[in-house]
Design an enzyme around this catalytic site. Structure first.
Site, PDB file in Angstrom:
ATOM      1  N   ARG A  36       0.773  -1.641  -0.011  1.00  0.00           N
ATOM      2  CA  ARG A  36       0.020  -0.208  -0.512  1.00  0.00           C
ATOM      3  C   ARG A  36       0.596   1.152   0.248  1.00  0.00           C
ATOM      4  O   ARG A  36       0.805   2.341  -0.811  1.00  0.00           O
ATOM      5  CB  ARG A  36      -1.087  -0.082   1.037  1.00  0.00           C
ATOM      6  CG  ARG A  36      -2.061  -1.396   0.719  1.00  0.00           C
ATOM      7  CD  ARG A  36      -3.450  -0.239   2.255  1.00  0.00           C
ATOM      8  NE  ARG A  36      -4.094  -1.160   1.898  1.00  0.00           N
ATOM      9  CZ  ARG A  36      -4.457  -2.462   3.007  1.00  0.00           C
ATOM     10  NH1 ARG A  36      -3.803  -2.789   4.115  1.00  0.00           N
ATOM     11  NH2 ARG A  36      -5.494  -2.940   3.138  1.00  0.00           N
ATOM     12  N   GLU A  42      -3.682 -23.642   2.446  1.00  0.00           N
ATOM     13  CA  GLU A  42      -3.342 -23.831   4.139  1.00  0.00           C
ATOM     14  C   GLU A  42      -3.412 -23.407   4.273  1.00  0.00           C
ATOM     15  O   GLU A  42      -3.955 -23.687   6.217  1.00  0.00           O
ATOM     16  CB  GLU A  42      -1.978 -24.661   3.995  1.00  0.00           C
ATOM     17  CG  GLU A  42      -1.882 -25.591   5.366  1.00  0.00           C
ATOM     18  CD  GLU A  42      -2.901 -26.957   5.050  1.00  0.00           C
ATOM     19  OE1 GLU A  42      -3.821 -26.280   6.202  1.00  0.00           O
ATOM     20  OE2 GLU A  42      -2.771 -27.479   4.746  1.00  0.00           O
ATOM     21  N   GLY A  99      -4.219 -21.484  10.435  1.00  0.00           N
ATOM     22  CA  GLY A  99      -2.345 -20.274  10.894  1.00  0.00           C
ATOM     23  C   GLY A  99      -1.313 -21.764  10.312  1.00  0.00           C
ATOM     24  O   GLY A  99      -1.758 -22.607   9.099  1.00  0.00           O
ATOM     25  N   LYS A 138     -13.496 -20.344   8.915  1.00  0.00           N
ATOM     26  CA  LYS A 138     -13.279 -21.436   8.487  1.00  0.00           C
ATOM     27  C   LYS A 138     -13.519 -22.626   8.776  1.00  0.00           C
ATOM     28  O   LYS A 138     -13.396 -23.569   7.813  1.00  0.00           O
ATOM     29  CB  LYS A 138     -12.067 -21.105   9.619  1.00  0.00           C
ATOM     30  CG  LYS A 138     -10.941 -20.218  10.124  1.00  0.00           C
ATOM     31  CD  LYS A 138     -10.110 -19.804  11.552  1.00  0.00           C
ATOM     32  CE  LYS A 138      -9.620 -18.543  11.171  1.00  0.00           C
ATOM     33  NZ  LYS A 138      -9.362 -18.602  12.343  1.00  0.00           N
ATOM     34  N   GLY A 159      -0.588 -15.827  13.992  1.00  0.00           N
ATOM     35  CA  GLY A 159      -0.230 -14.955  13.785  1.00  0.00           C
ATOM     36  C   GLY A 159       0.929 -14.568  12.154  1.00  0.00           C
ATOM     37  O   GLY A 159       0.732 -15.639  12.112  1.00  0.00           O
TER      38      GLY A 159
END
Length: 441
Positions: free
Chosen positions: A59, A143, A148, A219, A316
């Protein structure tokens, strides 16, 4: 000192470089670049090809970043990344619906494999994107969109291809699991636990996607689609957030031998797909009860393998980037060798079971008048709706009297009708809480 032995029998692509175009360079994008640089030799040996990040869409071109990046590779026009003839694989980690959707479709139309971590897009527009990948004959790997760094998609799609998965029960959102962990272990109020999660970076300034169940629902839809070979979207998932879970519910759960967790459940019921996300009481000896703080886990049940649990850090930059790099290795190797991984597996037309037709056990917390005959009146409402009471406790006396009830399995629709009728019952001051109870199978 660690030495490396020569690896023989390398694939035909050995010595070849695959150039990757990266859409987005935030927390996850920077972690992807870092991993590819730090583990370049290992990645090359495993992939049989060298991976090079050739173009990166950002950006703000002037924003400082935590990885060494050649300014000549950066652009603030993401279309340049997709259209660059030197870019062979496109990796989307920018998130959101647009322009991510258009960019992914353009990459697929150009015959370029795509790796994405975009759960929102896949859970909403997955049919269009997966169909386009099939038409173009290239890989679409995702995946990192669920769990995560926990391998979930590929094990369900490939490792368990010979199994008939019947049920998935998981904790798919680290923010809500952290909040409920702190409420349980340290007796924090919801607002206090949420503020702490925000201070630690687990929750956004606007936490509604997490605490309202939207993230987990996306999810859950993706995992259900793969597990049951059917098209399931986020709109199909019944969703209830954790905002109404109170300290009394936490204490009562412990008293009764349960722990309250933010669960996502996908199961087959008479070949219908039942999908739901909500807080629930689970037995304290269930494996998911030990999943604390920001960790995620998915409990898989199948006819042949029995029960499996996959556990780890569900969010994360580092964990998510690990899953992204794993997908990049796989699709790049396929690209060089002229093959493809397992594509879309949603080849069955299954109905989505309405929440009202699902069955389960329930916990109810009622504020009541402490006088003779009250319990009989309440039990009568349950009986009229064919909801059987398994156990009942009274806490307190006088104006502070409360009833805690656990039901046997009942239809959701019947339970909700019971609650509505209880709210109009004169001796009952308030239905304070209703939570689902997930017993061990």
């Amino acid at each position: 000192m660690t030495t490396r032995r020569q690896v023989r029998g390398r694939a035909a692509g050995a010595g070849r470089t695959v150039r990757v175009g990266l859409l987005g360079c935030g927390t996850v994008g920077q972690a992807v670049v870092r991993l590819l640089l730090e583990h370049e030799e290992d990645v090359t040996l495993r992939a049989g090809v060298r991976l090079e990040v050739a173009r990166i869409a950002v950006r703000d071109l002037d924003k400082p970043r935590d990885v060494p990046l050649d300014a000549g590779r950066l652009t603030d026009d993401p279309e340049q990344v997709v259209k660059d003839p030197d870019v062979e694989v496109v990796c989307e980690v920018m998130g959101g619906m647009e322009p991510a959707r258009s960019l992914i479709l353009a990459a697929l139309d150009a015959g370029k494999p795509v790796v994405t971590a975009n759960k929102e897009l896949l859970a909403t527009m997955g049919r269009q994107i997966l169909d386009r990948a099939e038409e173009s004959g290239v890989d679409l790997a995702f995946e990192a969109s669920v769990g995560g760094g926990i391998p979930l998609v590929r094990p369900l799609k490939e490792s368990l291809a010979g199994e008939r998965v019947t049920r998935l029960v998981g904790i798919l959102n680290g923010t809500t699991n952290y909040i409920l962990t702190r409420m349980t272990e340290d007796e924090l109020a919801f607002d206090e636990a949420l503020a702490e999660a925000q201070a630690l970076g687990y929750a956004e300034a606007d936490p509604s996607a997490d605490v309202g169940g939207h993230d987990a629902a996306a999810k859950c839809a993706i995992l259900a689609s793969i597990a049951f070979n059917a098209r399931v979207t986020a709109r199909d998932v019944f969703r209830e957030g954790i905002e109404r879970v109170g300290p009394e519910d936490i204490r009562n759960a412990e008293l009764l031998g349960y722990v309250i967790k933010p669960v996502a459940i996908a199961e087959l019921e008479d070949d219908d797909v039942a999908v739901r996300v909500h807080p629930a009481m689970i037995p304290s000896n269930h494996p998911l009860a030990a999943v604390r703080e920001a960790f995620n886990a998915v409990f898989v049940q199948g006819k042949e393998v029995g029960e499996l649990m996959l556990y780890g850090r569900g969010a994360g930059g580092g964990p998510t980037a690990t899953a992204v790099v794993g997908d990049l290795v796989r699709v790049s190797r396929n690209l060089v060798l002229g093959g493809r991984g397992v594509g879309c597996t949603c080849y069955l037309d299954r109905s989505i079971r309405p929440m009202g037709d699902m069955e389960g056990a329930y916990y109810l917390l009622l504020d009541v008048e402490d006088r003779p005959g009250v319990l009989a009146q309440i039990a009568g409402v349950f009986g009229e709706n064919e909801v059987s009471i398994k156990s009942v406790w009274q806490e307190g006396t006088g104006q502070g009297a409360q009833l805690i009830l656990i039901t046997h399995r009942a239809r959701e629709g019947a339970l909700q009708k019971t609650v509505r009728e209880l709210e109009g019952l004169e001796p009952l001051r308030k239905v304070k809480s209703v939570l689902r109870v997930e017993e061990s199978e």
